[in-house]
Design a protein around this motif. Structure first.
Motif, PDB file in Angstrom:
ATOM      1  N   ARG A   1       0.833  -1.195   0.000  1.00 18.75           N
ATOM      2  CA  ARG A   1       0.000   0.000   0.000  1.00 18.75           C
ATOM      3  C   ARG A   1       0.867   1.243   0.000  1.00 18.75           C
ATOM      4  O   ARG A   1       2.061   1.202   0.306  1.00 18.75           O
ATOM      5  CB  ARG A   1      -0.940   0.015   1.202  1.00 18.75           C
ATOM      6  CG  ARG A   1      -0.234  -0.185   2.525  1.00 18.75           C
ATOM      7  CD  ARG A   1      -1.204  -0.196   3.678  1.00 18.75           C
ATOM      8  NE  ARG A   1      -1.422   1.150   4.169  1.00 18.75           N
ATOM      9  CZ  ARG A   1      -1.984   1.415   5.343  1.00 18.75           C
ATOM     10  NH1 ARG A   1      -2.427   0.425   6.107  1.00 18.75           N
ATOM     11  NH2 ARG A   1      -2.129   2.645   5.753  1.00 18.75           N
ATOM     12  N   ALA A   2       0.274   2.358  -0.319  1.00 18.88           N
ATOM     13  CA  ALA A   2       1.011   3.605  -0.456  1.00 18.88           C
ATOM     14  C   ALA A   2       1.719   4.010   0.824  1.00 18.88           C
ATOM     15  O   ALA A   2       2.759   4.661   0.792  1.00 18.88           O
ATOM     16  CB  ALA A   2       0.069   4.722  -0.901  1.00 18.88           C
TER      17      ALA A   2
ATOM     18  N   GLN B   1      -1.769  -3.539 -14.472  1.00 20.86           N
ATOM     19  CA  GLN B   1      -2.804  -2.805 -13.752  1.00 20.86           C
ATOM     20  C   GLN B   1      -3.469  -3.760 -12.770  1.00 20.86           C
ATOM     21  O   GLN B   1      -3.872  -4.868 -13.152  1.00 20.86           O
ATOM     22  CB  GLN B   1      -3.856  -2.240 -14.705  1.00 20.86           C
ATOM     23  CG  GLN B   1      -3.336  -1.198 -15.685  1.00 20.86           C
ATOM     24  CD  GLN B   1      -4.404  -0.809 -16.693  1.00 20.86           C
ATOM     25  OE1 GLN B   1      -4.695  -1.552 -17.612  1.00 20.86           O
ATOM     26  NE2 GLN B   1      -4.992   0.357 -16.492  1.00 20.86           N
TER      27      GLN B   1
ATOM     28  N   TYR C   1      -6.181   0.641  -6.382  1.00 18.92           N
ATOM     29  CA  TYR C   1      -5.689   0.503  -7.761  1.00 18.92           C
ATOM     30  C   TYR C   1      -4.210   0.844  -7.794  1.00 18.92           C
ATOM     31  O   TYR C   1      -3.725   1.682  -7.038  1.00 18.92           O
ATOM     32  CB  TYR C   1      -6.445   1.448  -8.700  1.00 18.92           C
ATOM     33  CG  TYR C   1      -5.885   1.498 -10.106  1.00 18.92           C
ATOM     34  CD1 TYR C   1      -6.172   0.488 -11.019  1.00 18.92           C
ATOM     35  CD2 TYR C   1      -5.058   2.541 -10.506  1.00 18.92           C
ATOM     36  CE1 TYR C   1      -5.660   0.523 -12.308  1.00 18.92           C
ATOM     37  CE2 TYR C   1      -4.545   2.592 -11.786  1.00 18.92           C
ATOM     38  CZ  TYR C   1      -4.840   1.579 -12.691  1.00 18.92           C
ATOM     39  OH  TYR C   1      -4.323   1.616 -13.952  1.00 18.92           O
ATOM     40  N   GLY C   2      -3.487   0.180  -8.698  1.00 21.43           N
ATOM     41  CA  GLY C   2      -2.082   0.506  -8.932  1.00 21.43           C
ATOM     42  C   GLY C   2      -1.666   0.037 -10.310  1.00 21.43           C
ATOM     43  O   GLY C   2      -2.280  -0.875 -10.892  1.00 21.43           O
ATOM     44  N   GLU C   3      -0.629   0.655 -10.857  1.00 18.72           N
ATOM     45  CA  GLU C   3      -0.127   0.251 -12.164  1.00 18.72           C
ATOM     46  C   GLU C   3       1.363   0.511 -12.253  1.00 18.72           C
ATOM     47  O   GLU C   3       1.911   1.379 -11.548  1.00 18.72           O
ATOM     48  CB  GLU C   3      -0.855   0.981 -13.297  1.00 18.72           C
ATOM     49  CG  GLU C   3      -0.614   2.491 -13.331  1.00 18.72           C
ATOM     50  CD  GLU C   3      -1.285   3.155 -14.528  1.00 18.72           C
ATOM     51  OE1 GLU C   3      -0.560   3.797 -15.313  1.00 18.72           O
ATOM     52  OE2 GLU C   3      -2.514   3.033 -14.672  1.00 18.72           O
TER      53      GLU C   3
ATOM     54  N   LEU D   1       4.424  -3.559  -6.583  1.00 20.15           N
ATOM     55  CA  LEU D   1       3.470  -2.597  -7.116  1.00 20.15           C
ATOM     56  C   LEU D   1       2.738  -1.912  -5.974  1.00 20.15           C
ATOM     57  O   LEU D   1       2.147  -2.573  -5.117  1.00 20.15           O
ATOM     58  CB  LEU D   1       2.473  -3.295  -8.051  1.00 20.15           C
ATOM     59  CG  LEU D   1       1.561  -2.390  -8.877  1.00 20.15           C
ATOM     60  CD1 LEU D   1       1.167  -3.078 -10.178  1.00 20.15           C
ATOM     61  CD2 LEU D   1       0.302  -2.012  -8.120  1.00 20.15           C
ATOM     62  N   LYS D   2       2.791  -0.590  -5.992  1.00 21.52           N
ATOM     63  CA  LYS D   2       2.127   0.206  -4.964  1.00 21.52           C
ATOM     64  C   LYS D   2       0.676   0.441  -5.365  1.00 21.52           C
ATOM     65  O   LYS D   2       0.402   0.865  -6.492  1.00 21.52           O
ATOM     66  CB  LYS D   2       2.843   1.534  -4.790  1.00 21.52           C
ATOM     67  CG  LYS D   2       2.191   2.453  -3.767  1.00 21.52           C
ATOM     68  CD  LYS D   2       3.037   3.695  -3.530  1.00 21.52           C
ATOM     69  CE  LYS D   2       3.024   4.617  -4.717  1.00 21.52           C
ATOM     70  NZ  LYS D   2       3.754   5.879  -4.460  1.00 21.52           N
ATOM     71  N   ILE D   3      -0.230   0.144  -4.457  1.00 19.26           N
ATOM     72  CA  ILE D   3      -1.631   0.434  -4.734  1.00 19.26           C
ATOM     73  C   ILE D   3      -2.133   1.471  -3.735  1.00 19.26           C
ATOM     74  O   ILE D   3      -1.696   1.518  -2.588  1.00 19.26           O
ATOM     75  CB  ILE D   3      -2.505  -0.829  -4.696  1.00 19.26           C
ATOM     76  CG1 ILE D   3      -2.528  -1.455  -3.304  1.00 19.26           C
ATOM     77  CG2 ILE D   3      -2.072  -1.830  -5.737  1.00 19.26           C
ATOM     78  CD1 ILE D   3      -3.502  -2.602  -3.187  1.00 19.26           C
TER      79      ILE D   3
END
Length: 356
Positions: free
Chosen positions: A47-48, A105, A118-120, A135-137
């Motif tokens: 996560r962010a 994605q 969401y993350g991409e 991948l950061k979502i």
């Protein structure tokens, strides 16, 4: 010099050696495409608010992620993978990926199938290698779907095969992000996903684009909300067509006539009024084979043209034909007038008539 008898044992040895190599794995496995061995992706989410080295945790224990939908795209391929149920510490493995750069994605949903995160990222995949990706979502963006009814514009002869949707994300800047629109039936729709961070934006549509527009819509306010789909439905307004650039074909000139005056033919027609980008008139004449071809052109203020009495060698099947069309600044031509003919067999005192 090797004799014929000496060559035979050498050939036999070469054959036996080749057979041995084939039977013992001395050849490459088939099919084999150098540099194109499939690669593997091992994907881990965070996560962010956490670093890549920390274990992934959700924003709240009451909102666990129940399902992931993963899209992978490159220049030619699209792969969709669903992970359900999803475990928070799970490493997702996707194999058999062609080498190259893939866009990844990730859409994360809760148990009620509400879109939460969401993350991409763009991830290179090397031939025969395993790529470790983090991948950061974060909070899910708003999903925008554009649908513009262009029935009115198509009825006017305007090319509506493509357009662009422009979103102004920063109210302090004139910069915009553009999204291509393609025609589906009588509707222009976005060809790719439009994902916008939660917020309010201004947007509008240009056909085909804002650099050379035939049509530009009014500005629309968009309220993009996290995890929600916003459908933007617009009907084209004919009053917003931009005149003088590209428009429908001009009308056919009315009352086309051919008159014999002395040794000359006079072609005449009524001037076309009320067309902002009218440029002039094209005149066509039959050639020696009887086919109508472009002959000359006159300005939009001109409603007649005199042609010297043609020589007999210009005629085909004892007649010479004329027709007129109008054209505009966009290069569009009208439907031609009904042709008029001069019959050679009646000269002098030629008889003129229209083709019935």
């Amino acid at each position: 010099m090797v004799s014929r008898k000496q060559r035979l044992p050498l050939i036999m040895i070469s054959f036996l050696l080749t057979t041995f190599l084939l039977l013992n794995g001395g050849c490459l496995p088939k099919p084999y495409f150098p540099g194109n061995d499939p690669g593997t992706l091992r994907l881990r989410l965070y996560r962010a608010e956490t670093s890549q080295t920390e274990q992934f945790t959700i924003m709240a224990a009451s909102e666990p992620i129940a399902k992931l939908r993963i899209h992978l795209t490159n220049n030619k391929l699209f792969i969709e993978k669903t992970i359900e149920p999803y475990q928070e510490d799970q490493i997702i493995t996707i194999d058999s990926l062609y080498p190259g750069t893939w866009k990844i994605q990730v859409f994360a949903y809760d148990a009620q199938n509400d879109w939460l995160f969401y993350g991409e990222l763009d991830q290179p995949i090397l031939p025969g290698k395993t790529a470790e990706a983090f991948l950061k979502i974060g909070t899910a963006p708003g999903w925008v779907e554009v649908s513009m009814d262009v029935t009115t514009l198509r009825a006017l002869g305007i090319d509506t095969s493509k357009g662009r949707f422009y979103v102004y994300e920063d109210p302090e800047s004139d910069a915009s992000t553009q999204f291509d629109l393609v025609l589906e039936g009588n509707y222009l729709k976005n060809s790719k996903d439009i994902l916008l961070k939660e917020g309010t934006y201004e947007a509008h549509i240009s056909i085909p684009n804002k650099s050379n527009p035939v049509y530009e819509s009014y500005y629309e306010r968009i309220d993009a909300k996290s995890g929600e789909v916003l459908e933007i439905k617009i009907s084209a307004d004919a009053e917003l067509i931009i005149e003088g650039v590209i428009d429908a074909n001009p009308p056919t000139p009315d009352n086309f006539q051919i008159t014999l005056i002395g040794d000359q033919l006079e072609l005449s027609w009524e001037l076309i009024e009320g067309i902002a980008d009218l440029a002039g008139y094209n005149i066509y004449r039959t050639n020696r084979e009887g086919r109508f071809v472009f002959y000359t052109q006159v300005a939009k203020e001109v409603s007649s043209y005199r042609d010297n009495k043609p020589k007999a060698e210009y005629y085909f099947n004892n007649r010479l034909g004329y027709a007129v069309s109008s054209f505009d600044l966009g290069g569009n031509n009208s439907i031609w007038t009904e042709p008029g003919y001069l019959y050679l067999e009646n000269s002098p005192g030629c008889s003129l008539s229209k083709e019935e």
